[in-house]
Design an enzyme around this catalytic site. Structure first.
Site, PDB file in Angstrom:
ATOM      1  N   GLY A   1       0.840  -1.205   0.000  1.00 55.20           N
ATOM      2  CA  GLY A   1       0.000   0.000   0.000  1.00 55.20           C
ATOM      3  C   GLY A   1       0.869   1.248   0.000  1.00 55.20           C
ATOM      4  O   GLY A   1       0.573   2.234  -0.691  1.00 55.20           O
TER       5      GLY A   1
ATOM      6  N   THR B   1       7.063  -5.637   5.558  1.00 48.61           N
ATOM      7  CA  THR B   1       5.774  -6.248   5.866  1.00 48.61           C
ATOM      8  C   THR B   1       5.991  -7.667   6.364  1.00 48.61           C
ATOM      9  O   THR B   1       6.864  -8.374   5.848  1.00 48.61           O
ATOM     10  CB  THR B   1       4.784  -6.295   4.686  1.00 48.61           C
ATOM     11  N   ILE B   2       5.195  -8.047   7.348  1.00 45.07           N
ATOM     12  CA  ILE B   2       5.278  -9.437   7.808  1.00 45.07           C
ATOM     13  C   ILE B   2       4.699 -10.387   6.748  1.00 45.07           C
ATOM     14  O   ILE B   2       4.918 -11.583   6.816  1.00 45.07           O
ATOM     15  CB  ILE B   2       4.544  -9.657   9.149  1.00 45.07           C
ATOM     16  N   ASP B   3       3.961  -9.832   5.776  1.00 51.73           N
ATOM     17  CA  ASP B   3       3.305 -10.698   4.772  1.00 51.73           C
ATOM     18  C   ASP B   3       4.286 -11.185   3.696  1.00 51.73           C
ATOM     19  O   ASP B   3       3.997 -12.142   2.990  1.00 51.73           O
ATOM     20  CB  ASP B   3       2.162  -9.937   4.086  1.00 51.73           C
TER      21      ASP B   3
ATOM     22  N   GLY C   1      -1.041 -12.531   6.893  1.00 53.66           N
ATOM     23  CA  GLY C   1      -0.411 -12.687   5.576  1.00 53.66           C
ATOM     24  C   GLY C   1      -1.149 -11.991   4.456  1.00 53.66           C
ATOM     25  O   GLY C   1      -0.731 -12.034   3.304  1.00 53.66           O
TER      26      GLY C   1
ATOM     27  N   TYR D   1      -2.175 -10.084  16.231  1.00 52.63           N
ATOM     28  CA  TYR D   1      -1.147  -9.037  16.258  1.00 52.63           C
ATOM     29  C   TYR D   1       0.111  -9.431  17.006  1.00 52.63           C
ATOM     30  O   TYR D   1       1.128  -8.738  16.906  1.00 52.63           O
ATOM     31  CB  TYR D   1      -1.745  -7.742  16.802  1.00 52.63           C
TER      32      TYR D   1
HETATM   33  O1  F6P Z   1      -0.042  -6.246   6.251  1.00 55.33           O
HETATM   34  C1  F6P Z   1       0.245  -6.663   7.522  1.00 55.33           C
HETATM   35  C2  F6P Z   1      -0.987  -7.181   8.204  1.00 55.33           C
HETATM   36  O2  F6P Z   1      -0.614  -7.559   9.494  1.00 55.33           O
HETATM   37  C3  F6P Z   1      -1.710  -8.296   7.476  1.00 55.33           C
HETATM   38  O3  F6P Z   1      -1.102  -9.536   7.675  1.00 55.33           O
HETATM   39  C4  F6P Z   1      -3.091  -8.188   8.057  1.00 55.33           C
HETATM   40  O4  F6P Z   1      -4.050  -8.666   7.149  1.00 55.33           O
HETATM   41  C5  F6P Z   1      -3.248  -6.708   8.229  1.00 55.33           C
HETATM   42  O5  F6P Z   1      -1.952  -6.165   8.324  1.00 55.33           O
HETATM   43  C6  F6P Z   1      -4.030  -6.283   9.441  1.00 55.33           C
HETATM   44  O6  F6P Z   1      -4.265  -4.916   9.313  1.00 55.33           O
HETATM   45  P1  F6P Z   1      -4.640  -3.919  10.470  1.00 55.33           P
HETATM   46  O7  F6P Z   1      -3.398  -3.618  11.239  1.00 55.33           O
HETATM   47  O8  F6P Z   1      -5.123  -2.707   9.748  1.00 55.33           O
HETATM   48  O9  F6P Z   1      -5.675  -4.594  11.288  1.00 55.33           O
END
Ligand code: F6P
Length: 374
Positions: free
Chosen positions: A113, A134-136, A179, A298
């Site tokens: 993003g 990113t952790i993804d 992810g 988280y």
């Molecule tokens: O992009 C990182 C991430 O932790 C994704 O794995 C997860 O889908 C998303 O962020 C969760 O987003 P938010 O912090 O907006 O709840």
């Protein structure tokens, strides 16, 4: 001659290694290139509201090992920023803020993003570079992004722990990992933690196939199973509907029809996917084994970065400062074969990096008898 002033921010979901990257960039920029560094607080929000903090060797000291981000973060967008209940394009405002503070370039640390926001600013004429976190692990063109290694370690430890309780109670434990739309985290941690079944978005699953694997394990004397499921995983029916929805997005020929097509996809993705609880219920019914669910959430993003993420953040941050010193803009500083490589944002923004079906990790999982739900 006055010093070059550079702005830096972190955006999107936080991840371990952000502070290592801020420090890596900052120390290199200040000490190797004689630049001045200004941090924008809370991501794009700080950029729009000109909420800044001066970053010096003193403020950058001692942050390498800290989780989160000293700058704060948000998920705002530069072209659709909420003002009085409306979404407003803030690119002109941002350019004015930078000009007023004599900030000549911007470093944006974030995931896919953020790469899109960076490209939007670059297209508007703002000199910008992007560092991939990113952790993804789903940012295109980079082998890894910082945050991934730590999250994979945390999730692996969680799966290890779930094994002994699943084993003791003869239960199925469904463990949900983050992810977004990619399966890297679940596949990596699933293999490392020895999950019995791994379900990822790239390989649509069938509950019947998962239940059959669990029954086979039970019949061979192992009446327990750990099922690692990615938050973006879908069964074959929903995956087919998502593919059709993706086609409709591609075919949409006006902004309105594109927005409607995207909303349709979002609705299928959020409302129609099996939750991990539904998966657990279905597996309990199909196998006769008790099932429980753990959503890691988280905890995967929090806490201190591991050695890999500290190293990657420091490497990409420092390389970013070197590239910026050479006035290389409009780029992501990617990690490729152990090197920091500048890649045009046009090749990164708007692209995902998903797990290829022929990836060695997929083969490795199958080699050791892990079910992938197909
Ligand atoms: O992009 C990182 C991430 O932790 C994704 O794995 C997860 O889908 C998303 O962020 C969760 O987003 P938010 O912090 O907006 O709840």
């Amino acid at each position: 001659m006055s010093k070059r002033r550079i702005g830096i921010l972190t955006a999107g979901g936080d991840s371990p290694g952000l502070n290592a990257a801020i420090r890596g960039f900052g120390k290199t920029a200040i000490n190797m290139h004689g630049m001045e560094l200004v941090g924008f607080l809370h991501g794009i929000t700080g950029l729009v509201n000109n909420n800044t903090v001066d970053l010096t060797n003193d403020t950058l000291a001692g942050i390498l090992t800290q989780g989160g981000t000293i700058l704060g973060t948000s998920r705002d967008k530069v072209h659709k920023f909420p003002v009085d209940g409306k979404l407003v394009d803030m690119r002109e405002q941002i350019a004015k803020n930078l000009e007023k503070d004599k900030i000549e370039a911007l470093v944006m640390i974030g995931g896919g993003g953020t790469a899109k926001n960076a490209k939007r600013l670059a297209d508007a004429g703002i000199p910008v570079i992007h560092l991939p976190k990113t952790i993804d692990n789903d940012v295109a063109q980079t082998d890894t992004s910082f945050g991934f290694s730590t999250a994979m370690g945390i999730a692996t430890e969680a799966i290890d722990r779930l094994h002994s309780t699943a084993h003791s109670h003869h239960r199925i434990i469904v463990v949900e990992l983050m992810g977004h739309r990619a399966g890297w985290l679940t596949l990596g941690a699933g293999i490392a933690g020895g999950a019995d079944i791994i379900l990822i978005p790239e390989i649509p699953y069938s509950i019947d196939s998962v239940a059959a694997s669990i029954r086979r394990r039970a019949a061979s004397g192992r009446p327990f199973s750990v099922v690692a499921i990615a938050e973006g995983a879908h069964d074959v029916a929903v995956a087919k509907r998502l593919r059709n929805a993706d086609e409709l997005i591609k075919l949409a020929n006006s902004p309105d029809s594109k927005a409607a097509a995207k909303e349709n996809r979002r609705r299928i993705e959020t409302n129609e996917r099996d939750s991990s609880f539904r998966v657990a219920d279905a597996l309990e019914a199909a196998t006769g084994l008790e099932a429980r669910v753990t959503v890691l959430g988280y905890v995967q993003r929090g806490g201190i970065p591991d050695a890999g993420d500290r190293l990657l953040g420091t490497l990409l941050g420092g390389a970013g400062a070197d590239l910026l010193a050479e006035k290389k803009y409009g780029i992501t500083v990617a990690s490729q074969n152990g090197h920091a490589v500048p890649v045009p944002l046009a090749k990164v923004a708007g692209y995902d990096k998903l797990v290829p079906l022929n990836h060695p990790w997929v083969k490795a999982a199958r080699n050791v008898g892990t079910g992938l739900g197909d």
